[in-house]
Design an enzyme around this catalytic site. Structure first.
Site, PDB file in Angstrom:
ATOM      1  CD  GLU A 195       8.774  12.831  12.811  1.00  0.00           C
ATOM      2  OE1 GLU A 195       8.087  12.084  12.545  1.00  0.00           O
ATOM      3  OE2 GLU A 195       9.861  12.333  11.770  1.00  0.00           O
ATOM      4  CD  GLU A 234      12.353   0.763   9.092  1.00  0.00           C
ATOM      5  OE1 GLU A 234      13.239   1.670   8.900  1.00  0.00           O
ATOM      6  OE2 GLU A 234      12.321  -0.053   8.522  1.00  0.00           O
ATOM      7  CB  CYS A 273      12.458   9.650   8.921  1.00  0.00           C
ATOM      8  SG  CYS A 273      12.105   8.781   7.557  1.00  0.00           S
ATOM      9  CE  LYS A 317      -2.406   2.622   2.963  1.00  0.00           C
ATOM     10  NZ  LYS A 317      -2.468   3.961   2.671  1.00  0.00           N
TER      11      LYS A 317
END
Lengths: 484, 500
Positions: A362, A232, A266, A151
């Site tokens: 973040e 992750e 990231c 996906k």
């Protein structure tokens, strides 16, 4: 949709619902029997063929990324390169792990350690590396003998579909790799909970990652085995600038790490930690350096800062900038950005304290927080003081300080005197721990083990004390003589 | 032996004779520097540590810091008693030793830097003028990371130009012949100092930003009768520099101005094609231009960078290959003397002798080209050339110690390199015959690439697209524009409601 010009349509994707998801799980389940018994050599060759096709179509594919996710040329090129590397690296790793290996030489007994695939893998990828991460997770799952539901992110469906095309051209058998585009909140949730999904490989936000981790722990009626989850997640990455650092170098790399691809990696730098001693000297050059960045439509080559991915991201980042203005001091914000498209001006905050939200959460955008510390001890404490542990680094020319920081930085990837982004497959296995992930390393030698179940087969080979002379260190795979 | 080779040897021996007539150490400052260099030539590991230490020194502010770093870099016992004792002594009186060290290393840097500022440098230039040595001045500076810095640089160049023109009024040409080709005031400009956002992927953007910054400087230089040279740096900037040069000097305003120059680095595999391209461009333009031929000073950087990225290395692996190419390009330059004024930047007596011999063979007067050598190096060779009646210009960097360190380290690398000419001549005392050999003969057939070449890296990971190459950029641009066209047209169609 093109984030640089939201009224431009890059392509159309279909949105799968529950029935399509069900259909795909059945297809994957049905294909598993045969695929898991396909020799690993054949599976490795499939990946290498895909890599060759990616290489051939490299320029075309990177152009798509420029338009679909707003990647600057260099970054788009790097993403395709990474996808190619993943295919070749995992093919090579599978050849290493494939043959059953003798555990110990013992007269009269042989024990072989080998791996089986886990079953049906559900791969959920983000949009920020639309080919590389999707390809990395999917190719790892395929080469290890799992069948896969892939996906792509809702924001990068075209890139995902093109990757599917590449694998089809490479000859992936029907049902082995299944492309499914749709909403995470609908099909994502449904498949994570599905009894017939054995493995979930996810790269994305901490929030979604933790939800997956939790749901995967619930056993559903009819479920065959424990679900394995590879997560992750994000980072709140930091760089320390030592008193003796080469400032030109430190500033150049920091600017690139913080604002390259709009801070949407990231691994991107979001906290710059400066020692009191050279704080003024760094700031004096950092702000003008940020002010010199070229912000614009990445269709133009050489643009480093483009648009953020979509309106939701745009609003979220602007909200964080507002929070930053209340908590800390706005030291710099670019004045001019293109009026249309989701462009966020590169922003720098000073007087940031470790407990502030902009220093802990973040943001995933072109926003850099600068923290001033007394000395290297405090720098380490601040650097390590978040929930995340993905990338961190140091600029220094002191061998002793470098040694110390190498040992003490809490991060999956520690970088000294270079940018903290731009990991290369095999060379810089990538992934973090704490709330950044479960300690898996994409592009590392141990990554494929995440997709496998270890198994040991032991046989007593002695007959009346007679034993075969020597047991070979490796043997052929345990395969059924004929496909069912 | 060919007639040319015989002539080269004759010339070479003459230069050596003149050099030996004025015995002078290789480096003008003896003592500390001499000893460190001798040590570096013996011990590669010491050399690496020393150069790293030199590199970090200017950013250390306190004496105690200097001593700490000294300790960290050299405390390893492997470096022998001399260094060990030094380090231990330094620990005892950090304040004193920190200052002494800084003073000594500053001395090393001062040896290669002609002055800290434009005022400072004039004293040096006057001295050289009296010795019939000309100058080209280069501004050293910190890495340019912002446009503010770049603007500051442009202003400094302009100031420097004014100052040089003012202070050298009335200076005459040392040869008094063909002087119109060689203005007294000569400024070397680095494009990386003038724009902070140069991207190899986008030469057009770089040129669009650089040209407006350069035009005022060029305009003023023309008014003052000065000469401007575009320096070459790393390969990533090479094509941009070439294109910028051609673009700007084809503009109406500068089309007929002959006092602009550029550099070709003979260690680059592209160099011959680039040089021929420039000559062709020059002929079409119809005005003379100047060209400085050098070997190239970024060999270690280019080799490492390309290996790291799995790219084909842009430089020749073997030193004699570059030397031989230098000679081949010398011929191309002389054959096109009617459009290009050549400057030869080398300290290698063989290369210099070859240039002289070839000029004679082709009937080119010695006043129509010049030799350029670096400030602080090879003094005796410069003097010999002046004595022989050649035109000599010194490349004089000006700037503060801190930004000067990278320059210093490049010079140190050059002076201690195993393959460097100055080392062979002055430190190892190789015979004239050995030093004057035809470089082609020294190329090892099996030494085409070092054992750890890019192919190893390439097998591990797919290289990035090298955007500095025109071909790669063209591929990207083609795909991007094709896609843009289809997206734009389909979006437009949708807006007008024609989409199904």
């Amino acid at each position: 949709m093109n984030p640089s010009a939201p009224d431009e349509i890059v392509g159309y994707g279909s949105e799968a619902g529950i029935p399509e998801a069900e259909h795909v799980v059945k297809a994957a389940r049905a294909a598993f029997g045969k695929w898991s018994l396909t020799p690993f050599e054949e599976r490795a060759c499939l990946l290498e063929r895909a890599a060759d096709i990616l290489e051939r179509r490299r320029f075309e594919l990177s152009a798509v990324e420029v338009f679909e996710v707003g990647k600057p040329w260099n970054e788009a090129d790097a993403d395709i390169r990474e996808a190619i590397d993943f295919c070749r690296f995992y093919a090579q790793q599978m050849r290493r792990l494939g043959p059953p290996k003798l555990t110990q030489q013992v007269p009269g007994e042989e024990s072989y350690h080998h791996y089986w695939p886990r079953g049906v893998a559900f791969v959920i990828a983000p949009w920020n590396f639309p080919m590389a991460i999707l390809c990395g997770m999917a190719s790892a799952a395929v080469v290890t003998g799992n069948t896969v539901i892939m996906k792509p992110s809702e924001q990068s469906i075209i890139c995902g579909a093109m990757l599917m095309q590449v694998f089809e051209e490479a000859g992936v058998p029907p049902g082995v790799l299944n492309f499914l585009s749709g909403r995470g909140s609908v099909i994502g949730v449904h498949l994570v909970d599905h009894k017939d999904v054995d493995l979930i490989a996810f790269t994305g936000s901490r929030e979604v990652g933790l939800r997956i981790w939790q749901s995967a722990g619930v056993t559903r009626p009819g479920q065959r085995q424990l679900k394995h989850v590879i997560c992750e997640m994000g980072g709140k990455n930091a760089m320390i600038v030592d008193a003796d650092a080469d400032l030109g170098e430190a500033i150049g790399y920091s600017i690139y790490s913080a604002f390259g691809y709009q801070g949407q990696k990231c691994s991107a730098l979001s906290r710059l930690i400066l020692l009191e001693e050279n704080y003024d000297r760094v700031m004096e050059r950092l702000i003008p350096a940020a002010a010199s960045l070229r912000v614009g439509n990445p269709e133009e080559p050489g643009i480093m800062v483009g648009p953020v991915i979509d309106e939701a991201a745009y609003r979220r980042i602007l909200d964080y900038i507002e929070i930053g203005k209340k908590e800390a001091t706005l030291a710099y914000q670019a004045k001019e950005v293109p009026p249309h498209g989701y462009f966020i001006p590169p922003t720098i905050f000073t007087d940031v304290k470790p407990n502030m939200r902009i220093a802990r959460e973040e943001i995933f955008g072109p926003v850099l927080s600068v923290l001033k510390v007394r000395d290297l001890d405090e720098a380490l404490e601040v650097a390590n003081g978040t929930y995340y542990a993905l990338t961190r680094g140091l600029f220094s020319h002191s061998p002793d300080n470098i040694e110390r920081v190498k040992a003490q930085l809490e991060a999956g990837n520690v970088y000294i005197n270079r940018s903290c982004t731009g990991a290369i497959v095999g060379r810089h296995p990538f992934g973090g721990f704490k709330m950044s992930g479960g300690g898996t390393k994409a592009g590392g030698e141990d990554y494929l083990l995440q997709f496998l179940i270890p198994r040991v087969v032991t046989e007593n080979t002695s007959r009346l004390g007679l034993v075969p002379e020597e047991t070979p260190e490796y043997r052929d795979e345990f395969l059924w003589p004929k496909h069912q | 032996m060919t007639a040319l080779q015989r002539e080269i040897e004759r010339r070479g021996r003459r230069i050596f004779e003149l050099v030996d007539k004025h015995p002078e150490p290789l480096f003008s400052k003896a003592g500390f520097y001499q000893r460190l260099m001798a040590l570096s030539m013996r011990d590669e590991r010491f050399k690496a540590q020393l150069f790293r230490f030199v590199d970090v020194l200017p950013s250390l502010r306190r004496s105690s810091e200097i001593v700490e770093h000294l300790d960290e870099y050299f405390s390893d016992d492997g470096f022998g008693p001399l260094v060990g004792v030094g380090v231990r002594l330094a620990r005892i009186v950090p304040w004193v030793s920190g200052r002494i060290l800084r003073w000594n290393v500053s001395g090393m840097a001062r040896q290669f830097i002609a002055g800290r500022n434009p005022d400072d440098v004039m004293a040096t230039l006057r001295k050289r003028h009296a010795q019939k040595i000309g100058f080209t001045v280069d501004l050293l500076g910190e890495g340019v990371v912002s446009e503010a810095q770049a603007d500051e640089y442009a202003a400094r160049y302009l100031d420097l130009l004014e100052k040089l023109a003012r202070e050298t009024k009335g200076w005459s040409d040392p040869l008094g012949k063909n002087s119109e080709l060689f203005p007294v005031v000569n400024l070397s400009v680095k494009i990386s100092a003038l724009y902070s956002q140069i991207s190899p992927a986008d030469p057009a953007d770089a040129i669009a930003h650089l040209a407006p910054k350069l035009r005022p400087l060029l305009r003023r230089a023309r008014e003052l009768g000065a000469f401007i040279n575009f320096d070459m740096e790393s390969y990533a900037h090479k094509n941009i520099t070439l294109e910028l040069f051609k673009t700007i000097f084809t503009e109406e305003e500068f089309k007929d101005w002959p006092h602009a120059g550029i550099v070709i680095q003979a260690y680059l595999r592209d160099s011959e094609a680039d040089l021929r391209g420039l000559v062709e461009w020059g002929r079409a333009r119809g005005t003379r231009f100047a060209l400085r031929l050098v070997k190239g000073a970024y060999w270690d950087y280019e080799t490492t960078k390309s290996r790291q990225n799995g790219w084909d290395c842009p430089v020749y692996f073997q030193k004699p290959e570059s030397d031989a190419n230098f000679e081949a390009l010398t011929r191309v330059l002389f054959e096109n003397e009617s459009i290009v004024t050549a400057a030869f930047g080398s300290h290698n007596v063989r290369s210099i002798a070859h240039t002289q011999a070839l000029a004679d063979e082709l009937g080119i007067d010695r006043s129509r080209f010049e030799f350029q050598l670096l400030y602080g190096m090879a003094g005796p060779i410069k003097r010999a050339l002046v004595e022989m009646g050649y035109r000599v210009r010194e490349y004089c960097p000006v700037g503060e110690l801190l930004p000067g360190m990278a320059y210093l380290v490049r010079r140190l690398l050059e002076n201690t390199s195993n393959e460097g000419f100055l080392r062979a001549k002055f430190a190892e005392n190789l015979s004239a015959e050995e030093l004057l050999r035809e470089p082609r003969e020294l190329v090892k057939p099996d030494g085409a690439s070092p054992p750890d070449s890019a192919s190893v890296v390439r097998k591990q990971a797919q290289p990035r697209t090298k955007m500095a190459r025109t071909k790669c950029r063209a591929h990207c641009a083609k795909c991007a524009s094709a896609l843009a066209k289809s997206i734009h047209s389909s979006s437009a169609a949708k807006k007008s409601g024609r989409m199904s």
